[in-house]
Write an enzyme that holds these catalytic residues in place. Structure first.
Site, PDB file in Angstrom:
ATOM      1  N   SER A 132       0.835  -1.205   0.000  1.00 47.40           N
ATOM      2  CA  SER A 132       0.000   0.000   0.000  1.00 47.40           C
ATOM      3  C   SER A 132       0.873   1.259   0.000  1.00 47.40           C
ATOM      4  CB  SER A 132      -0.856  -0.053   1.278  1.00 47.40           C
ATOM      5  OG  SER A 132      -1.999   0.725   1.162  1.00 47.40           O
ATOM      6  N   CYS A 157       3.730   7.192   2.619  1.00 45.05           N
ATOM      7  CA  CYS A 157       4.499   8.444   2.566  1.00 45.05           C
ATOM      8  C   CYS A 157       5.786   8.304   3.363  1.00 45.05           C
ATOM      9  CB  CYS A 157       3.689   9.574   3.192  1.00 45.05           C
ATOM     10  SG  CYS A 157       2.575  10.308   2.022  1.00 45.05           S
ATOM     11  N   GLN A 198       0.557   6.429  -6.897  1.00 45.94           N
ATOM     12  CA  GLN A 198      -0.667   7.039  -6.371  1.00 45.94           C
ATOM     13  C   GLN A 198      -0.542   8.550  -6.539  1.00 45.94           C
ATOM     14  OE1 GLN A 198      -1.367   7.555  -2.092  1.00 45.94           O
ATOM     15  NE2 GLN A 198      -3.341   6.514  -2.316  1.00 45.94           N
ATOM     16  N   TYR A 214      -7.734  14.380   1.763  1.00 42.76           N
ATOM     17  CA  TYR A 214      -7.001  15.236   0.825  1.00 42.76           C
ATOM     18  C   TYR A 214      -7.979  15.862  -0.178  1.00 42.76           C
ATOM     19  CZ  TYR A 214      -3.165  13.157   3.293  1.00 42.76           C
ATOM     20  OH  TYR A 214      -2.341  12.771   4.310  1.00 42.76           O
ATOM     21  N   ARG A 242      -8.552   5.361  -4.803  1.00 47.20           N
ATOM     22  CA  ARG A 242      -8.672   5.106  -3.351  1.00 47.20           C
ATOM     23  C   ARG A 242      -9.696   6.069  -2.771  1.00 47.20           C
ATOM     24  NH1 ARG A 242      -4.231   3.838   1.394  1.00 47.20           N
ATOM     25  NH2 ARG A 242      -4.635   1.729   0.666  1.00 47.20           N
ATOM     26  N   ARG A 298       1.698  -1.314   7.237  1.00 45.86           N
ATOM     27  CA  ARG A 298       2.582  -1.447   8.408  1.00 45.86           C
ATOM     28  C   ARG A 298       3.191  -2.825   8.549  1.00 45.86           C
ATOM     29  NH1 ARG A 298      -1.871   1.098  12.199  1.00 45.86           N
ATOM     30  NH2 ARG A 298      -3.069  -0.062  10.654  1.00 45.86           N
TER      31      ARG A 298
HETATM   32  C1  LIG Z   1       4.040   5.153   6.943  1.00 46.21           C
HETATM   33  C2  LIG Z   1       2.701   5.219   6.287  1.00 46.21           C
HETATM   34  C3  LIG Z   1       2.491   6.088   5.239  1.00 46.21           C
HETATM   35  C4  LIG Z   1       1.262   6.123   4.566  1.00 46.21           C
HETATM   36  N1  LIG Z   1       1.126   6.897   3.452  1.00 46.21           N
HETATM   37  C5  LIG Z   1       0.016   6.769   2.692  1.00 46.21           C
HETATM   38  C6  LIG Z   1      -0.070   7.390   1.423  1.00 46.21           C
HETATM   39  O1  LIG Z   1       0.869   7.999   0.934  1.00 46.21           O
HETATM   40  N2  LIG Z   1      -1.230   7.256   0.733  1.00 46.21           N
HETATM   41  C7  LIG Z   1      -2.286   6.517   1.218  1.00 46.21           C
HETATM   42  O2  LIG Z   1      -3.312   6.420   0.566  1.00 46.21           O
HETATM   43  N3  LIG Z   1      -2.197   5.905   2.397  1.00 46.21           N
HETATM   44  C8  LIG Z   1      -1.087   5.988   3.127  1.00 46.21           C
HETATM   45  N4  LIG Z   1      -0.977   5.280   4.283  1.00 46.21           N
HETATM   46  C9  LIG Z   1      -2.057   4.370   4.667  1.00 46.21           C
HETATM   47  C10 LIG Z   1      -1.743   2.949   4.202  1.00 46.21           C
HETATM   48  O3  LIG Z   1      -1.620   2.878   2.790  1.00 46.21           O
HETATM   49  C11 LIG Z   1      -2.794   1.939   4.691  1.00 46.21           C
HETATM   50  O4  LIG Z   1      -4.004   2.234   4.058  1.00 46.21           O
HETATM   51  C12 LIG Z   1      -2.975   1.984   6.204  1.00 46.21           C
HETATM   52  O5  LIG Z   1      -1.732   2.040   6.873  1.00 46.21           O
HETATM   53  C13 LIG Z   1      -3.750   0.765   6.706  1.00 46.21           C
HETATM   54  O6  LIG Z   1      -3.099  -0.418   6.351  1.00 46.21           O
HETATM   55  P1  LIG Z   1      -2.201  -1.276   7.389  1.00 46.21           P
HETATM   56  O7  LIG Z   1      -3.067  -1.595   8.566  1.00 46.21           O
HETATM   57  O8  LIG Z   1      -1.787  -2.489   6.611  1.00 46.21           O
HETATM   58  O9  LIG Z   1      -1.040  -0.421   7.794  1.00 46.21           O
HETATM   59  C14 LIG Z   1       0.209   5.276   4.990  1.00 46.21           C
HETATM   60  C15 LIG Z   1       0.426   4.431   6.084  1.00 46.21           C
HETATM   61  C16 LIG Z   1       1.643   4.377   6.707  1.00 46.21           C
HETATM   62  C17 LIG Z   1       1.833   3.420   7.848  1.00 46.21           C
END
Ligand SMILES: Cc1cc2nc3c(=O)[nH]c(=O)nc-3n(C[C@H](O)[C@H](O)[C@H](O)COP(=O)(O)O)c2cc1C
Length: 410
Positions: free
Chosen positions: A34, A37, A111, A198, A246, A343
């Protein structure tokens, strides 16, 4: 190819490891890294860090590797160190990334987004604190953010600008241009970031959009900007490559965007040939009674399932997915077509290969680089040797090393 012990072998391939064809793009499994950032870009572009960060994910076996949210213009970034693709000079550096990702068998995806009122701040580790004049002294000046409705924007040292029709048209053009640059940079999938509070989400939710023109008010009007952006992207992205979108299935604490509205949006996206809806949640808050989405395991998978069934679109489930069996059950239940993780992959970038192993796939090592896979297959053979035989070999070689006794002399 190595054989796993018979008791671990499976007869049917789990859905998680069944390749999927998205238009002409074949993805080796259903696991997506996923967007994440990093706040470490150089003037918008990627650098060595991004090669390492995304490289880990590509060599760990993900089917699709997403880069982080990448802004379509400099002021569409959140911070000065966020990623962007708004200049021909970016193409070469992103191309290095996409070449590397493809070389390791994954599909590179970008993205595209615009932060809108969430721009001009510090990164996550400083809780997105707004930039101020004291940051300007350090070389990181705040900038004027743009929003659908200035009156409901969070306080910033420089007052936000309420977007007029020219601003709207210009931002749509920047999405179009960024999509073309992404193609030049070698991406196979483009995703529009319409979630997490956003700019696009700011238009969608009445908590942040109180416009009285054709971009505000009823749902159709609030969806207009999202659909115009998606249409612009779809128009310039090749017909044989997929476009993802998304969305936040619901706002979270204090917001107003509902699942019913998200389903309507997903239907509208399907009608303009968007291939996959990536189902997240949250990002905008206001003063309503809407509760926080509870952070239970797979906390957004049921949203994904509902959107998938009711809007008849393909979806990605994301959020709190950490276990191979859990991911498989989401797919088997028809709650999603693909699984995205963030994560857990930071913690364990080889998760896909380990998941394949835990399912007893014939050759789980095939998801790793061949140099790793070759050695791990050999180790697997060694592991399956009879214990007694192992001990005999060890005893023999010990005698050799201790006494100089050659293996053949006895
Ligand atoms: C370090 C970090 C950066 C993230 N940056 C973005 C991003 O740039 N764009 C986005 O749509 N979601 C971003 N997310 C959200 C993740 O893509 C994901 O949807 C969210 O962490 C839930 O998934 P998980 O439980 O597997 O971490 C970010 C999450 C983390 C942990």
């Amino acid at each position: 190819m190595v054989s796993l012990p018979a008791q671990n072998k499976i007869t049917t391939t789990p859905l998680l490891f069944t390749p999927i064809k998205l238009r002409s793009v074949i993805v080796r499994n259903r696991i997506i890294a996923s967007p994440m950032c990093q706040y470490l870009s150089t003037d918008g572009g990627p650098n060595d860090w991004h090669m390492m960060h995304l490289g880990r994910l590509a060599i760990g076996g993900c089917g699709i590797v997403f880069g982080e949210e990448t802004a379509v213009e400099p002021n569409g970034r959140k911070t000065h160190s966020c990623a962007g693709i708004y200049n021909a000079k970016h193409v070469k550096s992103y191309r290095k990334l996409t070449d590397m990702i493809k070389q390791h068998g994954a599909v590179p995806a970008i993205q595209l987004g615009h932060a809108g009122r969430k721009g001009s701040c510090h990164g996550a580790m400083e809780d997105w604190r707004p930039l101020t004049e004291s940051d300007a002294i350090q070389g990181f000046p705040p900038w004027q953010i743009m929003t659908p409705s200035a009156a409901v924007s969070p306080p910033r040292p420089i007052p936000p600008k309420e977007m007029d029709q020219d601003d709207i048209n210009r931002v749509i053009d920047t999405f179009r241009d960024a999509t073309k640059l992404s193609l030049d940079a070698g991406y196979d999938i483009v995703e529009i970031h319409g979630a997490h509070g956003y700019l696009i989400h700011q238009f969608l939710s009445s908590a942040s959009n109180q416009r009285i023109d054709s971009y505000g008010g009823c749902l159709e009007n609030r969806m207009r900007f999202a659909i115009e952006v998606a249409q612009a992207v779809r128009d310039v992205w090749p017909k044989d490559k997929p476009v993802f979108f998304r969305l936040s299935a619901v706002d979270s604490k204090g917001g107003s965007w509902t699942l019913t509205e998200a389903i309507a949006l997903a239907k509208a996206l399907r009608k303009i040939d968007i291939d996959m809806v990536d189902v997240s949640s949250g990002g905008i808050s206001g003063s309503s009674n809407m509760p926080m989405v509870p952070r239970i395991p797979a906390y957004q998978a049921s949203f994904s399932g509902l959107i998938r069934r009711q809007a008849k679109v393909s979806t990605v489930a994301v959020g709190g997915i950490t276990e191979p069996q859990q991911a498989e059950e989401i797919l088997q239940a028809g709650d999603a077509d693909m699984i995205a993780m963030a994560r857990e992959l930071m913690w364990n970038a080889d998760w896909p290969a380990h998941a394949a192993y835990s399912f007893g796939l014939d050759d789980p090592f095939c998801y790793l680089p061949e140099g790793y896979a070759h050695r791990l297959r050999q180790r697997e053979v060694q592991k399956t040797m009879e214990v007694n035989q192992d001990q005999a070999i060890i005893a023999k070689s010990l005698r050799y090393f201790l006494d100089g006794e050659t293996p053949s002399s006895k």
